[in-house]
Write a protein that holds these residues in place. Structure first.
Motif, PDB file in Angstrom:
ATOM      1  N   THR A   1      10.275  12.903  -6.310  1.00  0.00           N
ATOM      2  CA  THR A   1       9.966  12.829  -4.882  1.00  0.00           C
ATOM      3  C   THR A   1      10.993  13.575  -4.047  1.00  0.00           C
ATOM      4  O   THR A   1      10.651  14.392  -3.198  1.00  0.00           O
ATOM      5  CB  THR A   1       9.893  11.361  -4.423  1.00  0.00           C
TER       6      THR A   1
ATOM      7  N   SER B   1      10.385   8.394  -8.583  1.00  0.00           N
ATOM      8  CA  SER B   1      11.415   8.412  -7.549  1.00  0.00           C
ATOM      9  C   SER B   1      12.413   7.306  -7.792  1.00  0.00           C
ATOM     10  O   SER B   1      12.090   6.249  -8.337  1.00  0.00           O
ATOM     11  CB  SER B   1      10.771   8.236  -6.164  1.00  0.00           C
TER      12      SER B   1
ATOM     13  N   GLU C   1       7.141   5.151   0.863  1.00  0.00           N
ATOM     14  CA  GLU C   1       7.234   6.363   0.051  1.00  0.00           C
ATOM     15  C   GLU C   1       6.161   6.368  -1.043  1.00  0.00           C
ATOM     16  O   GLU C   1       5.587   7.404  -1.360  1.00  0.00           O
ATOM     17  CB  GLU C   1       8.623   6.487  -0.562  1.00  0.00           C
TER      18      GLU C   1
END
Length: 537
Positions: A466, A497, A504
């Protein structure tokens, strides 16, 4: 690697000066300091003063044999971690060979020495020393990060936006090196280590898991504060969940010599609507707390239906231990964040003081209640009671997962993956992990480079980090889905990530990723996702 900045010190011990000169000449190279000695009685002091990492020791020497020197090194805490190779003639008996290995040597070199074999073995040990130094360095970095984390918590209280940024940054900064440590540990455990080295890897794995638990507790606590934890009820077989948690926690209790048993009282509904992840989290926190504070005796779990209607059931979970008990005046204190009892009996067990705080707030999110009944010197019982809606739905069976679970970590054939990752250590770990499964893998440093490589070659799957410079994983995924030709824009993408911030994950899924993997992750998790998304049978 950080460890390559500091030379590795090697000592060669042989009563023959000619042998010392020949071996030293063969092993000399940049980044390695070689010491020699024809007097084994001075070697211990040399090893301590020169911080020796690897020792090549002749077995047959006057005054002191190589076996005696080996025992001397392994018996001193300042030199016990030196990696020792013994040198001897082919006439040595099997019992003598076994004697050296059982006392701490990792290998033998047989005279007359084959310089190619000797160089290969030393190169392998140098690689291991570099890995060990990297791990030690990363552990130091993690200690500093942990210290900074607690200091930054107070600053983050100033506002919701500051807190959100803090969570995202600290999660990424701590989990990135932690992912490297967990990954390297997994690779080393399958690299043919001897029992001593394997034990060291297991201890490191345990420490990394403990540190990850602390990080998770802190992040979880503040996500609850920020209202980021949302319950996701789904059809749940509560009996199976309860038994699964008990079975999973039993080995941890057995390690302390404790008995862990469970009882299901009365008849329970076959299915309820609950968030299985959060119910497990509550139970595992309570059980882990009981194991932690119980020195001897047992942990007893129970599950019962206290009330029921046509549409709902009230369930009560109990976790009873035979620990030291809690003073009545201090029971309110144990559920407060960062609080620990001032009693020295409790302080010796350590911890962050977050586990029970998280339990209490998760229970409150479920509109349930948590109660404590404790008697000093006899034990404590935690009771979690909640009301759940009955469900007639059956749990869907994941056929793919069932097949994979019977063939965990099997090799893939004709599977090509593009790894998009900017961190060099995490690149190394992921590439080795994939190559161990026979996956062909290419690496891109950022999203822009990934777009270029996707145009040149066909891939079966993309592993997309990410957070990256130039172009991050979210932007790259959006461009793949919206701007690439049809034969490319449908490629499966796994986003991974080191951040665990909920928005996110949502951004990644909205951008078009097929799945999400949090760092650090275990190899099995990645293997299962690749199997499912590539349709590998």
């Amino acid at each position: 690697m950080l460890s390559t900045l500091k030379p590795v010190n090697i000592i060669i011990v042989d009563d023959s000066v000619d042998n010392l000169e020949v071996i030293k000449a063969v092993l000399e190279r940049p980044g390695v300091n070689i010491l020699t000695s024809d007097d084994p009685t001075e070697v211990l002091d040399l090893c301590i003063s020169s911080e020796i990492s690897i020792a090549l020791i002749d077995v047959k020497m006057p005054v002191m044999s190589g076996f005696d020197l080996l025992n001397q090194l392994k018996g001193n805490p300042l030199t016990e971690n030196i990696v020792v190779i013994l040198m001897t003639g082919y006439s040595m008996s099997n019992d003598e060979v076994f004697h050296g290995l059982s006392n701490g040597a990792v290998d033998y070199l047989f005279k007359p020495l084959d310089m190619h074999i000797m160089t290969a073995k030393v190169n392998s040990l140098l690689t291991m020393v570099h890995y060990r130094r990297d791990i030690e360095q990363k552990n130091k970095e993690l200690e500093y990060f942990q210290s900074d984390l607690y200091l930054a918590v107070e600053e983050a209280k100033r506002g919701k936006i500051i807190k959100e940024n803090f969570l995202a940054n600290m999660s990424h900064e701590i989990r990135t090196p932690l992912n490297a440590i967990v990954g390297i540990a997994n690779l080393l455990k399958t690299s043919g280590l001897n029992p001593i080295q394997l034990k060291m890897m297991e201890l490191m794995d345990f420490s990394s898991t403990a540190l990850l638990g602390i990080v998770n507790d802190i992040l979880e606590s503040f996500q609850i504060d920020a209202g980021k934890i949302i319950l996701k009820p789904e059809p749940t077989d509560i009996t199976e969940l309860f038994i699964t948690v008990a079975d999973a926690m039993r080995p941890l209790a057995q390690e302390k010599g404790l008995v862990l048993g469970y009882t299901i009282i009365g008849e329970l509904p076959p299915m309820i609507k609950a968030d299985p992840l959060r119910v497990k989290q509550i139970l595992m926190n309570l059980i882990n707390n009981a194991i932690k504070f119980t020195q001897e005796g047992r942990i007893d779990l129970s599950l019962s239906a206290t009330e029921s209607t046509v549409s709902n059931v009230e369930l009560q979970f109990k976790v009873k231990d035979t620990g030291p008990g809690i003073p009545e005046s201090a029971i309110h204190q144990i559920f407060q964040r960062f609080e620990q009892l001032e009693d020295k009996t409790w302080q010796k067990f350590g911890g962050t003081g977050l586990g029970l705080s998280i339990v209490k707030r998760l229970v409150e999110l479920m509109n349930g209640k948590i109660e404590v009944d404790s008697v000093l010197c006899q034990g404590t019982t935690f009771s979690f009671t909640g009301s759940f809606e009955l469900s007639d739905e059956a749990i869907p069976v994941d056929i793919t997962h069932q097949k994979i679970s019977h063939h965990i970590l099997q090799d893939f054939h004709n599977v090509t993956v593009l790894l998009v990752e900017d961190n060099k250590i995490n690149q190394f770990v992921a590439v080795k992990m994939l190559q161990n499964w026979n996956v062909k893998v290419d690496v891109a440093e950022n999203g822009l480079e990934a777009l270029y490589k996707l145009k040149l070659k066909n891939y079966d799957l993309v592993l997309m980090d990410t957070h990256m410079p130039v172009m991050n994983g979210i932007e790259a995924t959006q461009k793949i889905r919206r701007e690439m030709p049809a034969h490319i824009n449908r490629i499966p993408i796994i986003s991974f990530s080191a951040s665990v911030i909920e928005h996110e994950k949502k951004e990644a899924l909205d951008a078009g990723v097929n799945d999400f993997l949090e760092k650090p992750f275990q190899p099995k998790m990645l293997h299962e996702k690749i199997s499912r998304l590539t349709g590998y049978q």
